[in-house]
Scaffold this motif. Sequence first.
Motif, PDB file in Angstrom:
ATOM      1  N   ALA A  18     -10.856  16.620 -30.121  1.00 51.16           N
ATOM      2  CA  ALA A  18     -10.617  15.259 -30.612  1.00 51.16           C
ATOM      3  C   ALA A  18      -9.124  15.020 -30.819  1.00 51.16           C
ATOM      4  N   ILE A  19      -8.436  16.032 -31.364  1.00 48.64           N
ATOM      5  CA  ILE A  19      -6.988  15.919 -31.566  1.00 48.64           C
ATOM      6  C   ILE A  19      -6.268  15.877 -30.229  1.00 48.64           C
ATOM      7  N   ARG A  20      -6.752  16.620 -29.248  1.00 49.44           N
ATOM      8  CA  ARG A  20      -6.140  16.616 -27.918  1.00 49.44           C
ATOM      9  C   ARG A  20      -6.098  15.196 -27.343  1.00 49.44           C
ATOM     10  N   LYS A  21      -7.198  14.469 -27.494  1.00 48.98           N
ATOM     11  CA  LYS A  21      -7.248  13.095 -26.990  1.00 48.98           C
ATOM     12  C   LYS A  21      -6.206  12.217 -27.681  1.00 48.98           C
ATOM     13  N   LEU A  22      -6.034  12.419 -28.976  1.00 52.34           N
ATOM     14  CA  LEU A  22      -5.024  11.655 -29.711  1.00 52.34           C
ATOM     15  C   LEU A  22      -3.615  11.994 -29.234  1.00 52.34           C
ATOM     16  N   LEU A  23      -3.359  13.280 -29.070  1.00 58.31           N
ATOM     17  CA  LEU A  23      -2.012  13.731 -28.724  1.00 58.31           C
ATOM     18  C   LEU A  23      -1.597  13.362 -27.301  1.00 58.31           C
ATOM     19  N   LEU A  24      -2.522  13.435 -26.371  1.00 57.65           N
ATOM     20  CA  LEU A  24      -2.167  13.249 -24.973  1.00 57.65           C
ATOM     21  C   LEU A  24      -2.439  11.841 -24.453  1.00 57.65           C
ATOM     22  N   GLY A  25      -3.181  11.047 -25.214  1.00 56.95           N
ATOM     23  CA  GLY A  25      -3.489   9.696 -24.771  1.00 56.95           C
ATOM     24  C   GLY A  25      -2.237   8.835 -24.668  1.00 56.95           C
ATOM     25  N   ARG A  42       5.781  18.297  -8.490  1.00 54.60           N
ATOM     26  CA  ARG A  42       4.407  18.795  -8.515  1.00 54.60           C
ATOM     27  C   ARG A  42       3.487  17.805  -9.216  1.00 54.60           C
ATOM     28  N   LEU A  43       3.973  17.181 -10.280  1.00 55.28           N
ATOM     29  CA  LEU A  43       3.173  16.175 -10.977  1.00 55.28           C
ATOM     30  C   LEU A  43       2.858  14.995 -10.072  1.00 55.28           C
ATOM     31  N   ALA A  44       3.845  14.590  -9.295  1.00 55.48           N
ATOM     32  CA  ALA A  44       3.665  13.443  -8.407  1.00 55.48           C
ATOM     33  C   ALA A  44       2.579  13.695  -7.371  1.00 55.48           C
ATOM     34  N   GLY A  45       2.390  14.952  -7.008  1.00 55.61           N
ATOM     35  CA  GLY A  45       1.378  15.289  -6.013  1.00 55.61           C
ATOM     36  C   GLY A  45      -0.002  15.519  -6.595  1.00 55.61           C
ATOM     37  N   ARG A  46      -0.128  15.382  -7.896  1.00 58.32           N
ATOM     38  CA  ARG A  46      -1.411  15.598  -8.559  1.00 58.32           C
ATOM     39  C   ARG A  46      -2.225  14.306  -8.584  1.00 58.32           C
ATOM     40  N   GLN A  47      -3.539  14.421  -8.547  1.00 55.38           N
ATOM     41  CA  GLN A  47      -4.405  13.242  -8.522  1.00 55.38           C
ATOM     42  C   GLN A  47      -4.420  12.507  -9.859  1.00 55.38           C
ATOM     43  N   ALA A  48      -4.476  13.248 -10.949  1.00 59.58           N
ATOM     44  CA  ALA A  48      -4.603  12.630 -12.273  1.00 59.58           C
ATOM     45  C   ALA A  48      -3.306  11.951 -12.699  1.00 59.58           C
ATOM     46  N   GLY A  49      -3.424  10.929 -13.545  1.00 57.83           N
ATOM     47  CA  GLY A  49      -2.248  10.266 -14.088  1.00 57.83           C
ATOM     48  C   GLY A  49      -1.563  11.128 -15.135  1.00 57.83           C
ATOM     49  N   ARG A  50      -0.370  10.750 -15.523  1.00 59.23           N
ATOM     50  CA  ARG A  50       0.391  11.523 -16.504  1.00 59.23           C
ATOM     51  C   ARG A  50      -0.082  11.224 -17.920  1.00 59.23           C
ATOM     52  N   ASP A  51      -0.123  12.275 -18.756  1.00 58.25           N
ATOM     53  CA  ASP A  51      -0.478  12.063 -20.154  1.00 58.25           C
ATOM     54  C   ASP A  51       0.775  11.660 -20.938  1.00 58.25           C
ATOM     55  N   ARG A  52       0.619  11.505 -22.236  1.00 59.58           N
ATOM     56  CA  ARG A  52       1.719  10.998 -23.068  1.00 59.58           C
ATOM     57  C   ARG A  52       2.944  11.907 -23.030  1.00 59.58           C
ATOM     58  N   ILE A  53       2.735  13.217 -23.078  1.00 62.36           N
ATOM     59  CA  ILE A  53       3.860  14.154 -23.060  1.00 62.36           C
ATOM     60  C   ILE A  53       4.485  14.219 -21.676  1.00 62.36           C
ATOM     61  N   GLU A  54       3.667  14.255 -20.649  1.00 67.36           N
ATOM     62  CA  GLU A  54       4.186  14.294 -19.283  1.00 67.36           C
ATOM     63  C   GLU A  54       5.012  13.053 -18.944  1.00 67.36           C
TER      64      GLU A  54
END
Length: 206
Positions: free
Chosen positions: A46-53, A143-155
């Motif tokens: 649950a905290i992970r979702k808060l931190l990375l959202g 490497r991030l640019a080549g990933r399918q998923a979008g960037r999280d808050r820290i990224e």
Amino acid sequence: MFFITFEGIDQSGKSTQLDLLAHAFQSAGLSFLSVREPGDTALGEAIRKLLLGPEHGGMDRWAETLLYAAARAQLVADVIRPALAEGNLVLCDRYIDSSLVYQGIARGLGVERVLDLNMSATGGLMPDLTFVFHLDVESSRSRLAGRQAGRDRIESEPLEFHRLVEAGYRQLEEKYPERIVGIDGSLAASEIHGRVLGECRRRLGI
């Protein structure tokens, strides 16, 4: 038993190397547990979702630090300490060093202040061995640019933030050479894995 952590900036290969080491341990018949931070408990996820959202872009730096420490405290209490007490090896994707670098250095809160907080939260539990995979920020972004998923808050933080993170890991490697092993994350995964195995044998006798 032994507690081994894996650190580095985004896309440095730490999660891949954890998985490869876990496979090696499994093949050798060793009893181990793999966990990630923040997460692997109901509260931690649950905290992970808060931190990375990305919707929490305006999060206060101390609020961020305390949330990481809360997730870590729960993981140590519920999962890591019991596993170690049962004689298991524990492999963890990120741990206290992440907070020392991301919040203590990159956020400017101070390494010692963040360390004191986390030592209290975890009852002083530190890894026996930490691998830090170094990668230049430009390669990380590529490497991030080549990933399918979008960037999280820290990224999604600016380049300068991630440069501070990478420089911070190098500072920790110099500060704790008895525990931290730095490895070039741009090398082939198989070569990095060989170095990880070698250090586990040399430093821990595994």
